[in-house]
Design a protein around this motif. Sequence first.
Motif, short mmCIF file in Angstrom:
data_model
loop_
_atom_site.label_atom_id
_atom_site.label_comp_id
_atom_site.label_asym_id
_atom_site.label_seq_id
_atom_site.Cartn_x
_atom_site.Cartn_y
_atom_site.Cartn_z
N GLU A 105 0.83 -1.20 0.00
CA GLU A 105 0.00 0.00 0.00
C GLU A 105 0.87 1.25 0.00
N GLY A 106 0.54 2.21 -0.87
CA GLY A 106 1.23 3.49 -0.92
C GLY A 106 2.37 3.55 -1.91
N TYR A 107 2.86 2.41 -2.39
CA TYR A 107 3.99 2.43 -3.31
C TYR A 107 3.62 3.17 -4.60
N GLY A 108 2.43 2.93 -5.11
CA GLY A 108 2.00 3.60 -6.33
C GLY A 108 1.93 5.11 -6.18
N ARG A 109 1.49 5.56 -5.04
CA ARG A 109 1.42 7.02 -4.81
C ARG A 109 2.82 7.63 -4.79
N GLU A 110 3.78 6.90 -4.26
CA GLU A 110 5.16 7.39 -4.25
C GLU A 110 5.72 7.46 -5.67
N ILE A 111 5.38 6.48 -6.49
CA ILE A 111 5.80 6.50 -7.89
C ILE A 111 5.27 7.76 -8.57
#
Length: 259
Positions: A105-111
């Motif tokens: 969770e959250g990895y995509g937002r960091e990308i």
Amino acid sequence: MTDNRLTTSLALQWLGNARAVMSAIEETQLDNIRAAARVMAASIAPGRWVHTFGCGHATIPVEEMYPRIGGFVGFHPIIELPLTFFTHVTGEMGIHQFLFLERAEGYGREIMKSYTFDTRDTMWIFSHTGINNVNIDVALRAKELGLTVVATGSAAAASASRHPSGTQLFEIADIVIDTMVPAGDSSVPLTGHVDKVGPVSTMAFVSVVWMTIATVAELLAEQGVRLHIHPSHNVPGDATARERLDAALAEYKRRVAGV
């Protein structure tokens, strides 16, 4: 000793399965492909982007469209190395790490923080199941930023979302192009084995890519928009291929400076 009849039979079974998927796409998805192409053409015509994202083997359609002979400037690949480079299988950037990261969770937002987006842009996301966190994070953030989201994957494969929001990628997207691939992806049963061989999702992804991009090209050409096409530089006698390639890459460089 190899039974050539059995080997040939399984080869033709896979080929038939792949053809059936492509026929199903033709029979059911042309309206969705056309709708996606209109949105993408509207992004590319004013000099903006169709951003493309996938992870695992769903990066293959992203890598297929640009840079690629016959592709053209307007498609911006977003690929995270830890989410695609698992050919070591084990060890550094292996399958275990990949499976963890695509569900983190959250990895995509960091990308998404690493890029600059515009409300005229389109986000095109590839995922067979549409249930993993990284794709859903990217889609949700793209929607927050005002982008149109197109998703390509299999409705048959979709199950309960792994994302805390409870939503699947295909529920978030503005337009969905269904690959018509069976849930398990692999399509050829093997005697004495639980698991099948012969996945067909990659063939389906690539088919959708070129059906869609060809339609985008058609729409843009009808509007009088000049396409910066990546040419083949392997055709004997073509004295201007390198010049056309340099021009396409120069245009890509100009556009991507704002991303």
